[in-house]
Design a protein around this motif. Structure first.
Motif, short mmCIF file in Angstrom:
data_model
loop_
_atom_site.label_atom_id
_atom_site.label_comp_id
_atom_site.label_asym_id
_atom_site.label_seq_id
_atom_site.Cartn_x
_atom_site.Cartn_y
_atom_site.Cartn_z
N PRO A 93 -13.95 6.21 5.89
CA PRO A 93 -12.62 6.37 6.51
C PRO A 93 -12.19 5.11 7.27
CG PRO A 93 -14.27 7.58 7.75
CD PRO A 93 -14.96 7.07 6.52
N VAL A 94 -10.99 4.64 6.95
CA VAL A 94 -10.39 3.52 7.67
C VAL A 94 -9.35 4.05 8.65
CG1 VAL A 94 -8.99 1.42 7.44
CG2 VAL A 94 -10.79 1.91 5.77
N ILE A 95 -8.60 5.07 8.22
CA ILE A 95 -7.66 5.76 9.10
C ILE A 95 -8.18 7.18 9.34
CG2 ILE A 95 -5.62 4.40 8.59
CD1 ILE A 95 -4.84 6.45 6.48
N LYS A 96 -8.00 7.68 10.56
CA LYS A 96 -8.66 8.92 10.94
C LYS A 96 -7.68 9.87 11.63
CE LYS A 96 -12.09 5.51 11.80
NZ LYS A 96 -12.42 4.49 12.82
N ASP A 97 -7.42 10.99 10.97
CA ASP A 97 -6.64 12.08 11.55
C ASP A 97 -5.28 11.61 12.06
OD1 ASP A 97 -6.41 14.83 12.06
OD2 ASP A 97 -6.83 14.51 14.18
N ILE A 98 -4.54 10.91 11.18
CA ILE A 98 -3.23 10.39 11.55
C ILE A 98 -2.16 11.47 11.38
CG2 ILE A 98 -1.37 8.87 10.73
CD1 ILE A 98 -3.37 6.69 10.43
N ASN A 99 -1.34 11.63 12.40
CA ASN A 99 -0.18 12.51 12.34
C ASN A 99 1.06 11.68 12.66
OD1 ASN A 99 -1.30 15.42 12.06
ND2 ASN A 99 -2.54 14.52 13.70
N LEU A 100 2.04 11.72 11.76
CA LEU A 100 3.22 10.89 11.93
C LEU A 100 4.40 11.57 11.24
CD1 LEU A 100 3.74 8.15 13.29
CD2 LEU A 100 3.45 7.08 11.04
N GLU A 101 5.58 11.41 11.84
CA GLU A 101 6.78 12.01 11.27
C GLU A 101 7.95 11.04 11.44
OE1 GLU A 101 9.30 15.74 12.68
OE2 GLU A 101 7.44 16.41 11.72
N ILE A 102 8.70 10.86 10.35
CA ILE A 102 9.92 10.05 10.40
C ILE A 102 11.07 10.92 9.92
CG2 ILE A 102 11.09 7.96 9.62
CD1 ILE A 102 8.42 6.69 9.11
N LYS A 103 12.11 10.97 10.72
CA LYS A 103 13.27 11.81 10.41
C LYS A 103 14.38 10.97 9.80
CE LYS A 103 12.16 14.97 14.20
NZ LYS A 103 12.58 15.53 15.51
N PRO A 104 15.35 11.59 9.13
CA PRO A 104 16.49 10.85 8.59
C PRO A 104 17.22 10.07 9.68
CG PRO A 104 16.44 13.07 7.69
CD PRO A 104 15.39 13.02 8.75
N GLY A 105 17.59 8.85 9.36
CA GLY A 105 18.27 8.01 10.35
C GLY A 105 17.32 7.37 11.34
N GLU A 106 16.03 7.28 10.99
CA GLU A 106 15.04 6.70 11.90
C GLU A 106 14.30 5.57 11.21
OE1 GLU A 106 11.10 7.93 14.58
OE2 GLU A 106 12.07 9.42 13.31
N ALA A 107 14.12 4.46 11.93
CA ALA A 107 13.31 3.34 11.47
C ALA A 107 12.11 3.21 12.40
CB ALA A 107 14.11 2.05 11.47
N LEU A 108 10.92 3.37 11.84
CA LEU A 108 9.68 3.34 12.63
C LEU A 108 8.88 2.10 12.27
CD1 LEU A 108 7.80 5.08 14.58
CD2 LEU A 108 6.59 5.72 12.50
N GLY A 109 8.46 1.36 13.29
CA GLY A 109 7.63 0.19 13.09
C GLY A 109 6.15 0.56 13.22
N LEU A 110 5.36 0.13 12.25
CA LEU A 110 3.92 0.37 12.28
C LEU A 110 3.25 -0.95 12.66
CD1 LEU A 110 1.86 2.65 11.61
CD2 LEU A 110 1.70 1.69 9.31
N ILE A 111 2.65 -0.98 13.84
CA ILE A 111 2.09 -2.24 14.34
C ILE A 111 0.63 -2.05 14.73
CG2 ILE A 111 4.35 -3.04 15.12
CD1 ILE A 111 3.55 -2.40 17.97
N GLY A 112 -0.07 -3.20 14.81
CA GLY A 112 -1.49 -3.18 15.15
C GLY A 112 -2.14 -4.47 14.67
N LEU A 113 -3.36 -4.70 15.11
CA LEU A 113 -4.09 -5.89 14.70
C LEU A 113 -4.46 -5.80 13.22
CD1 LEU A 113 -6.55 -6.18 17.74
CD2 LEU A 113 -4.54 -7.60 17.32
N ASN A 114 -4.84 -6.95 12.65
CA ASN A 114 -5.37 -6.94 11.29
C ASN A 114 -6.59 -6.02 11.23
OD1 ASN A 114 -3.47 -8.82 10.47
ND2 ASN A 114 -4.81 -10.57 10.83
N GLY A 115 -6.64 -5.18 10.20
CA GLY A 115 -7.76 -4.26 10.06
C GLY A 115 -7.59 -2.95 10.80
N ALA A 116 -6.43 -2.76 11.46
CA ALA A 116 -6.21 -1.54 12.23
C ALA A 116 -5.97 -0.33 11.34
CB ALA A 116 -5.04 -1.72 13.18
N GLY A 117 -5.52 -0.58 10.08
CA GLY A 117 -5.28 0.53 9.16
C GLY A 117 -3.86 0.61 8.65
#
Length: 246
Positions: free
Chosen positions: A16-40
């Motif tokens: 496992p590289v990513i663990k138990d991720i919960n995420l939701e994006i709704k219409p009209g929403e722009a979400l940035g996914l950020i983190g260090l290299n290797g974060a997933g």
């Protein structure tokens, strides 16, 4: 109409590289996914695109689950990769035609939209060119044009600013804002926050394969205890310190 990621765990070869991720994006929403290299970040994106099979959890767009109906799911999604991927034997015109066929677009409307996008990114006189003739930045522009031509509900954008000239960056930001205004969903992974913050309202911070916090830039500042004078990029130093002490 929503992108929903429920308890997603995944990676490579059972690790496992990513663990138990919960995420939701709704219409009209722009979400940035950020983190260090290797974060997933890349692993998360590959799961959303169906390139990796989850070890646990599920992903759906507008109620369509990736695992049970991958074809219908993927028709809801377009993708701009960090490294452009073009067919070497197809011209720019043929890439556009392939996009129109793949997403079953109305030909007349799509041609009109393609013309607008090509003019915006100064590619309208390159229709007969093969990818070998394009620079890296021009190839990236082709990926942007085809992704926005597809007119999908969800756009997944991975480090899009690399190699783009300032005018192309401004045009891409304008397209993202327009897509959000039209009720589209955007997920963008980037390290260049000065550009991203012009189009993105909320961010999810990945750290060691888990989502540490989701919120606006101000909420992230409060979460990490940043002072008013601190650059937002200080978050990356804080994440690095957390990893070293984990």
């Amino acid at each position: 109409m929503v992108l929903k990621i429920d308890h997603l765990t995944g990676g490579y070869a059972g690790v496992p590289v990513i663990k138990d991720i919960n995420l939701e994006i709704k219409p009209g929403e722009a979400l940035g996914l950020i983190g260090l290299n290797g974060a997933g970040k890349s692993t998360t994106i590959k799961h959303i695109l169906g390139l990796l099979r989850p070890q646990k959890g599920k992903i759906s767009v507008n109620g369509i689950e990736l695992s049970s109906n991958p074809s219908a799911f993927k028709k809801q999604v377009s993708y701009i990769p960090e490294m452009p991927v073009l067919y070497p034997e197809l011209t720019l015109q043929e890439h556009l035609e392939l996009t129109i066929l793949s997403y079953n677009l109305d030909k007349e409307k799509a041609k009109k939209r393609a013309k607008e996008l090509l003019q915006q990114f100064r590619l309208d006189d390159k229709l007969d060119w093969l990818p070998i003739h394009f620079s890296k930045g021009m190839k990236q522009k082709v990926m942007i044009v085809t992704a926005f031509l597809a007119d999908t509900q969800l756009l997944v954008i991975d480090e899009p600013f690399t190699g783009l000239d300032p005018l192309a960056v401004a045009n891409l930001i304008a397209l993202i804002k327009q897509a959000v205004d039209n009720g589209k969903m955007i997920l963008m992974s980037t390290h260049i926050l000065a550009d991203a913050e012009q189009a993105i309202s909320n961010y999810a911070v990945l750290n060691n394969g888990t989502i540490e916090v989701v919120g606006s830039l101000q909420q992230l500042r409060e979460h990490y205890g940043l002072k008013a004078a601190d650059s937002f990029d200080k978050i990356y130093r804080i994440l690095n310190q957390e990893q070293q002490h984990a």
